[in-house]
Design a protein around this motif. Structure first.
Motif, PDB file in Angstrom:
ATOM      1  N   GLY A  86     -15.005  -1.351   7.387  1.00 49.39           N
ATOM      2  CA  GLY A  86     -14.800  -2.530   6.562  1.00 49.39           C
ATOM      3  C   GLY A  86     -15.982  -2.937   5.719  1.00 49.39           C
ATOM      4  O   GLY A  86     -15.873  -3.852   4.897  1.00 49.39           O
ATOM      5  N   HIS A 113     -19.259  -6.982   3.808  1.00 55.22           N
ATOM      6  CA  HIS A 113     -18.445  -6.639   4.976  1.00 55.22           C
ATOM      7  C   HIS A 113     -17.150  -7.445   4.961  1.00 55.22           C
ATOM      8  O   HIS A 113     -17.165  -8.661   5.138  1.00 55.22           O
ATOM      9  N   ASP A 114     -16.030  -6.753   4.743  1.00 57.20           N
ATOM     10  CA  ASP A 114     -14.714  -7.380   4.741  1.00 57.20           C
ATOM     11  C   ASP A 114     -13.935  -7.092   6.017  1.00 57.20           C
ATOM     12  O   ASP A 114     -12.768  -7.475   6.125  1.00 57.20           O
ATOM     13  N   TRP A 163     -22.883 -10.891   3.554  1.00 55.34           N
ATOM     14  CA  TRP A 163     -23.259 -10.205   2.318  1.00 55.34           C
ATOM     15  C   TRP A 163     -24.775 -10.151   2.253  1.00 55.34           C
ATOM     16  O   TRP A 163     -25.453 -11.184   2.337  1.00 55.34           O
ATOM     17  N   GLY A 220     -17.867 -10.674   7.234  1.00 53.14           N
ATOM     18  CA  GLY A 220     -18.016 -11.780   6.299  1.00 53.14           C
ATOM     19  C   GLY A 220     -19.390 -11.915   5.689  1.00 53.14           C
ATOM     20  O   GLY A 220     -19.590 -12.744   4.790  1.00 53.14           O
TER      21      GLY A 220
END
Length: 346
Positions: free
Chosen positions: A123, A153-154, A104, A102
């Protein structure tokens, strides 16, 4: 060799007169700046254990939110230069960077060239000059001088990569700075597939050609690994199973100052390397290796990193009798060649 005069041989009044005019006599320091035969080196042979640093890097994620860090990095500092100098060698900076799910890391650009060697996790991505580059273990991603880049990051688990920059050199020349920017619009993804086959690149014959100085920004590990295995099979007697990361359109080094390559050590192989002028960094992607240099021997596990100074022979050994070892290498060769000081000693 003739003994030279010392600074304290000179009368105090004379030394004070020199100092008042911002003058320094050369001869007392001549041997230190031009030592006989071999350069004076600060770079030491040193190892950084990933098993030891990883908990500290994860703890950094707990202690410092990304908004307070911008780039959450533990710098791999060479004690020969002093830990405060934050450099692995004269021209190489190394850092282990952490990105949590999550997060950035905002867009910026800077004058030092950087590459990212992905160590673990899935990810995450780096967007460079509008190209979104997925980050998988062993991938090499360029963020060259002057290009906007950011990290996101997802995924679900921490992602870690090794940063390699020519920051010490750029800082020394008083040209190091960064510019902050806004989130980039993605204009392309997976452009490295244009160069997926050796000898086959997009043709400029009927077009104006690529305006990109760095046409390939992501070098997938799957492709480099396959190339190493194919080379080992096709040339079983080759001295070193090694591939270089290059600009696919020019064949030159992929960046201007530092050189990057991947090496495969065959099961049980011992590879002696001659003494060369550039310092080298070895980072294990898969398997394990022993590195002997400057009267030190390091045993490297996956994701371990070590640095060796220039002008000393280095021996690499794969201790496994059955599995190959894969090593990422960064060195100062392009810089030394441009300066005309590159040297190999028997």
């Amino acid at each position: 060799m003739q003994e030279l005069g010392r600074l304290d041989d000179l009368p105090l009044a004379y030394r004070e007169s020199l100092e008042a005019q911002n003058l320094v006599p050369l001869w007392p320091s001549l041997r230190s700046v031009l030592p006989p035969g071999t350069p004076a080196r600060r770079t030491q042979a040193v190892k950084w254990s990933y098993a030891a640093l990883r908990p500290l890097l994860i703890q950094a994620g707990e202690l410092t939110p990304i908004e307070k860090a911008e780039r959450r990095v533990l710098v791999l500092s060479n004690p020969g230069h002093g830990l405060e100098k934050m450099q692995a060698s004269a021209a190489i900076y190394l850092g282990m960077q952490l990105l949590l799910p999550g997060e950035w890391a905002p867009a910026h650009k800077h004058t030092p060239n950087a590459v990212r060697m992905i160590v673990e996790g899935e990810g995450a991505y780096t967007t460079v000059d509008g190209e979104k580059c997925p980050m998988h273990r062993g991938d090499l991603i360029l963020t060259p001088t002057g290009l906007w880049h950011e990290h996101g990051h997802d995924g679900e688990d921490p992602v870690v990569w090794l940063d390699v920059l020519d920051l010490p050199l750029v800082y020394y020349t008083e040209t190091s700075y960064a510019t902050e920017g806004q989130e980039q619009a993605v204009t392309g993804t997976r452009l490295e597939r244009n160069y997926a086959r050796g000898g086959v690149v997009p043709s400029p014959v009927f077009t104006r050609g690529s305006a990109r100085t760095y046409p390939m920004l992501r070098y997938p590990w799957a492709d480099a690994r396959s190339a190493l295995l194919n080379l080992a099979e096709a040339q079983p007697d080759v001295e070193a199973v090694q591939v270089a990361y290059v600009n696919p359109e020019s064949g030159n080094d992929c960046q201007n100052i530092l050189g990057f390559s991947a090496l495969m050590l065959r099961p049980g192989e011992t590879l002696p390397l001659p003494a060369r002028s550039p310092a080298m960094v070895f980072h294990v992607i898969e398997g394990g290796a022993e590195v002997c240099a400057d009267d030190k021997t390091f045993s490297l596990a996956p994701a371990d990193t070590c640095c060796t100074p220039g002008y000393v022979p280095v021996t690499l050994k794969n201790p496994s009798p059955s599995e190959p070892a894969f090593i990422f290498i960064a060195d100062e060769s392009p810089l030394h060649k441009k300066l005309g000081v590159y040297e190999v000693r028997a």
